[in-house]
Design an enzyme around this catalytic site. Structure first.
Site, PDB file in Angstrom:
ATOM      1  N   GLU A  35       0.870  -1.175   0.000  1.00  0.00           N
ATOM      2  CA  GLU A  35       0.000   0.000   0.000  1.00  0.00           C
ATOM      3  C   GLU A  35       0.912   1.232   0.000  1.00  0.00           C
ATOM      4  O   GLU A  35       1.822   1.322   0.836  1.00  0.00           O
ATOM      5  CB  GLU A  35      -0.897   0.006   1.251  1.00  0.00           C
ATOM      6  CG  GLU A  35      -1.817   1.204   1.226  1.00  0.00           C
ATOM      7  CD  GLU A  35      -2.799   1.269   2.398  1.00  0.00           C
ATOM      8  OE1 GLU A  35      -2.769   0.381   3.266  1.00  0.00           O
ATOM      9  OE2 GLU A  35      -3.578   2.243   2.421  1.00  0.00           O
ATOM     10  N   ARG A 261       5.396 -13.161   9.526  1.00  0.00           N
ATOM     11  CA  ARG A 261       6.040 -11.895   9.207  1.00  0.00           C
ATOM     12  C   ARG A 261       7.415 -11.829   9.871  1.00  0.00           C
ATOM     13  O   ARG A 261       7.701 -12.538  10.838  1.00  0.00           O
ATOM     14  CB  ARG A 261       5.185 -10.719   9.654  1.00  0.00           C
ATOM     15  CG  ARG A 261       4.849 -10.737  11.135  1.00  0.00           C
ATOM     16  CD  ARG A 261       3.931  -9.600  11.548  1.00  0.00           C
ATOM     17  NE  ARG A 261       4.638  -8.337  11.587  1.00  0.00           N
ATOM     18  CZ  ARG A 261       4.330  -7.304  10.791  1.00  0.00           C
ATOM     19  NH1 ARG A 261       3.346  -7.365   9.944  1.00  0.00           N
ATOM     20  NH2 ARG A 261       5.006  -6.175  10.888  1.00  0.00           N
ATOM     21  N   LYS A 271       4.696   0.045   9.674  1.00  0.00           N
ATOM     22  CA  LYS A 271       4.733   1.333   8.991  1.00  0.00           C
ATOM     23  C   LYS A 271       4.162   2.441   9.868  1.00  0.00           C
ATOM     24  O   LYS A 271       4.670   3.551   9.873  1.00  0.00           O
ATOM     25  CB  LYS A 271       3.878   1.247   7.714  1.00  0.00           C
ATOM     26  CG  LYS A 271       4.685   1.099   6.454  1.00  0.00           C
ATOM     27  CD  LYS A 271       3.787   1.274   5.247  1.00  0.00           C
ATOM     28  CE  LYS A 271       3.236  -0.045   4.778  1.00  0.00           C
ATOM     29  NZ  LYS A 271       2.377   0.041   3.601  1.00  0.00           N
TER      30      LYS A 271
HETATM   31  P1  ATP Z   1       2.778  -2.579   8.130  1.00  0.00           P
HETATM   32  O1  ATP Z   1       2.370  -3.677   9.062  1.00  0.00           O
HETATM   33  O2  ATP Z   1       4.201  -2.163   8.295  1.00  0.00           O
HETATM   34  O3  ATP Z   1       1.848  -1.426   8.089  1.00  0.00           O
HETATM   35  P2  ATP Z   1       1.518  -3.596   5.826  1.00  0.00           P
HETATM   36  O4  ATP Z   1       1.333  -5.043   5.757  1.00  0.00           O
HETATM   37  O5  ATP Z   1       0.322  -2.824   6.184  1.00  0.00           O
HETATM   38  O6  ATP Z   1       2.778  -3.270   6.697  1.00  0.00           O
HETATM   39  P3  ATP Z   1       1.685  -3.392   3.023  1.00  0.00           P
HETATM   40  O7  ATP Z   1       2.154  -2.267   2.195  1.00  0.00           O
HETATM   41  O8  ATP Z   1       0.265  -3.784   2.946  1.00  0.00           O
HETATM   42  O9  ATP Z   1       2.073  -3.008   4.491  1.00  0.00           O
HETATM   43  O10 ATP Z   1       2.618  -4.659   2.804  1.00  0.00           O
HETATM   44  C1  ATP Z   1       2.898  -5.191   1.547  1.00  0.00           C
HETATM   45  C2  ATP Z   1       3.257  -6.631   1.691  1.00  0.00           C
HETATM   46  O11 ATP Z   1       4.366  -6.805   2.563  1.00  0.00           O
HETATM   47  C3  ATP Z   1       2.106  -7.439   2.261  1.00  0.00           C
HETATM   48  O12 ATP Z   1       1.952  -8.597   1.483  1.00  0.00           O
HETATM   49  C4  ATP Z   1       2.556  -7.775   3.653  1.00  0.00           C
HETATM   50  O13 ATP Z   1       2.040  -9.013   4.053  1.00  0.00           O
HETATM   51  C5  ATP Z   1       4.083  -7.780   3.537  1.00  0.00           C
HETATM   52  N1  ATP Z   1       4.695  -7.441   4.800  1.00  0.00           N
HETATM   53  C6  ATP Z   1       4.481  -6.335   5.541  1.00  0.00           C
HETATM   54  N2  ATP Z   1       5.192  -6.378   6.690  1.00  0.00           N
HETATM   55  C7  ATP Z   1       5.884  -7.540   6.674  1.00  0.00           C
HETATM   56  C8  ATP Z   1       6.794  -8.176   7.581  1.00  0.00           C
HETATM   57  N3  ATP Z   1       7.148  -7.617   8.737  1.00  0.00           N
HETATM   58  N4  ATP Z   1       7.307  -9.384   7.225  1.00  0.00           N
HETATM   59  C9  ATP Z   1       6.971  -9.953   6.060  1.00  0.00           C
HETATM   60  N5  ATP Z   1       6.128  -9.415   5.171  1.00  0.00           N
HETATM   61  C10 ATP Z   1       5.572  -8.222   5.462  1.00  0.00           C
END
Ligand code: ATP
Ligand code: MG
Length: 559
Positions: A35, A261, A271
């Site tokens: 996102e 994760r 984030k």
């Molecule tokens: P955050 O938890 O930091 O806000 P998010 O999942 O909301 O991260 P996205 O931009 O939606 O952020 O993430 C893009 C991709 O990265 C998604 O498929 C998510 O599952 C993966 N992702 C995010 N954080 C991690 C992590 N700590 N380890 C592995 N994959 C991750």
């Protein structure tokens, strides 16, 4: 196995089986779906390495898709930065760049299809009422009084929602699934909401936006993603995704797989919390070299290879765990050790005067650029009467085990001569400010023809030739392994001494042409790189990428 190929994990096992069984005609198509509401961090790197890595290993493809269905928080600057970060990490989506916002018409059509089938309804309950009606983990929910609206009424209301007749929050479109489901996500989840907000791509075309749980699986279906890989938090949302895919006609059926994760010690991979650090000024920006963001790590001098190696080492599992920051640093050192040229620089300078070296004279000494790799060649380093050494390499009254400089002691100056200290000069504050020494001209290159040995070798920089630099030393951003876990507030766990700035470092002249972001090794002190933002000719600013000391082997042994 090539350098970048990862070992088999449960996801790769599943894919290998699918390919062998000819599922989806043996096609493998993954995607990375960020996102654009912030910068990528090390957790995203894990997901990027997994999705792009799998595509490469199985001869498949990986899409980059911006999951941009939320008008309030997304921005084109993030879109650009995310692409730059993925490219820098070494991955390529070729011509497969997609935006969920390009599917707004299709999401809307899918919602209308569900309404027409009697599978979605407009609900006027307030957010709070919806929560109340939803029940709890132990109690079933109750049906909304609006649940049994006719198809026609729902079609009309949704059309009016779409036209902008209602205020934000006045109503939502909900999927009609099961208010008594033990999985709370299935209790008639909202699938469309009203937001009178301008979207960075679709501008004011829409005032209704799909919810994540409705949009995400449709995006995968539209792009015919064969293996939709996401983190474990979404496991209990999968039944919603499957329900939607079951009830929208004529679309591809993706399957979702969840993995744990990445959580990394002494830092954060959220984030939202990273944004808070930036917004509240705890760091200088998303690219502060202490940040676990890709841009922060790039500015710090970490290499893409070291980040990929780290992701390979931690592997892919179904169990949440905490990875050690020391393992990431180990990976960085491991890579830099082979590729970084060696240089000499003094971080905290102390003047040395070689009293028997002629005034005004200097000579060039040939120094290896890498002790273990002759192909990296040599460089000339000037030596002269006045030199800088580290303040920590001298003691007025050293103990026996201190093999560096002290009164009457002889040491080797790296690649130069044996040097003996005879006197030291103090300032009014009682600090040692100068050493008066002699050199043995017979020991040029660092060996004595009479076979006498010295225990210590120290680095140095010729004062007349030195470049002045500012050097920024970094430590963990947080002083505890899991920020906020014990304290309840991650901000209270910020390491107050995570940045130390040294203003009067002295560099050997070969460091005049550093490429910002590319680390070199300063002999005995660590890896350093010119700062991508603040470094310029005449105002050299360097970051410490890492120290030389590797704590990983110790930690690994302890476990
Ligand atoms: P955050 O938890 O930091 O806000 P998010 O999942 O909301 O991260 P996205 O931009 O939606 O952020 O993430 C893009 C991709 O990265 C998604 O498929 C998510 O599952 C993966 N992702 C995010 N954080 C991690 C992590 N700590 N380890 C592995 N994959 C991750
Ligand atoms: Mg997300």
């Amino acid at each position: 196995m090539s350098q970048d190929e990862a070992p088999r994990d449960f996801i790769r096992e599943i894919i290998a089986k699918d390919v062998a069984a000819g599922t989806h005609e043996g096609r493998v198509h993954t995607r990375f779906p960020p996102e654009p509401n912030g910068y990528l961090h090390i957790g995203h790197a894990k997901s990027i390495c997994l999705n792009f890595g799998i595509a490469a290993e199985f001869g498949g493809q990986c899409n980059l898709r911006f999951d941009d269905t939320n008008p309030e928080t997304e921005d084109v600057d993030f879109v650009k930065a995310i692409q730059e970060d993925i490219r820098w990490l070494g991955f390529d989506w070729e011509d497969r760049l997609y935006f969920a916002s390009d599917y707004f018409d299709r999401f809307h059509a899918a919602a209308v299809e569900l309404i027409t089938k009697g599978l979605a309804y407009v609900d006027d309950l307030s957010a709070e009422e919806i929560r109340e009606y939803r029940g709890t983990l132990t109690e079933p929910g109750r049906n909304s009084p609006h649940r049994d609206r006719s198809v026609d009424e729902n079609i009309d209301l949704f059309a009016r929602m779409t036209k902008g007749e209602f205020k934000d929050g006045a109503c939502v479109l909900r999927a009609k699934i099961d208010m008594a489901s033990p999985n709370m996500n299935l209790r008639d989840p909202a699938i469309y909401r009203i937001r009178h907000a301008s979207h960075y791509r679709s501008a004011d075309k829409w005032c209704v936006y799909p919810m994540y749980d409705f949009a995400h699986e449709l995006e995968d279906a539209f792009e015919e993603i064969t293996h939709s890989i996401c983190t474990l938090e979404f496991e209990h949302h999968r039944p919603v995704y499957d329900w939607v895919l079951d009830h929208v006609d004529g679309i591809f059926r993706s399957h979702q797989y969840e993995f744990a994760r990445l959580n990394l010690s002494h830092t954060l991979t959220s984030k939202r919390k990273l944004r808070q650090l930036v917004d509240e000024g705890h760091v200088s920006g998303w690219d502060d070299p202490r940040m676990p963001t890709i841009c922060g790590m790039r500015r710090r001098g970490y290499t893409p290879q070291s980040i990929r190696n780290f992701c390979k080492t931690i592997g892919v599992t179904k169990f949440n765990s905490l990875s050690e920051f020391a393992l990431l640093e180990h990976s960085v050192r491991d890579d830099l050790n082979t590729i970084s040229p060696r240089r000499m620089a003094v971080l905290r300078p102390l003047k040395v005067v070689i009293t028997n070296y002629p005034e005004g004279q200097s000579e060039d000494l040939e120094c290896a650029n890498h002790p273990g790799d002759e192909s990296m060649g040599t460089r000339a380093v000037p030596f002269s009467r006045e030199l800088w050494i580290e303040r920590g390499d001298f003691m007025e009254d050293p103990p026996k085990k201190f093999f560096r400089m002290g009164p009457g002691r002889e040491v080797r100056f790296r690649y130069a001569y044996f040097i003996t200290c005879h006197e030291f000069v103090k300032n009014d504050a009682g600090e040692v400010v100068e050493l008066r020494c002699t050199y043995d001209p017979e020991t040029k290159g660092g060996d004595a023809p009479d076979g006498r040995k010295v225990k210590g070798t120290i680095h140095w920089v010729s004062a007349a030739h030195a470049l002045d630099a500012e050097i920024r030393l970094y430590d963990h951003l947080f002083s505890v392994e899991e920020p906020g876990k014990e304290s309840g507030d991650f901000l209270t766990d910020i390491n107050q001494s995570s940045l130390e700035v040294l203003k009067d470092a002295k560099l050997e002249p070969a460091l005049a042409d550093l490429t910002p972001g590319i680390a070199v090794q300063f002999e005995r002190t660590g890896y350093f790189c010119a700062d991508l933002v603040d470094h310029r000719e005449g105002a050299l600013v360097l970051n410490r990428t890492s120290t030389l000391r590797d704590t990983w082997s110790k930690i690994a042994k302890r476990k």
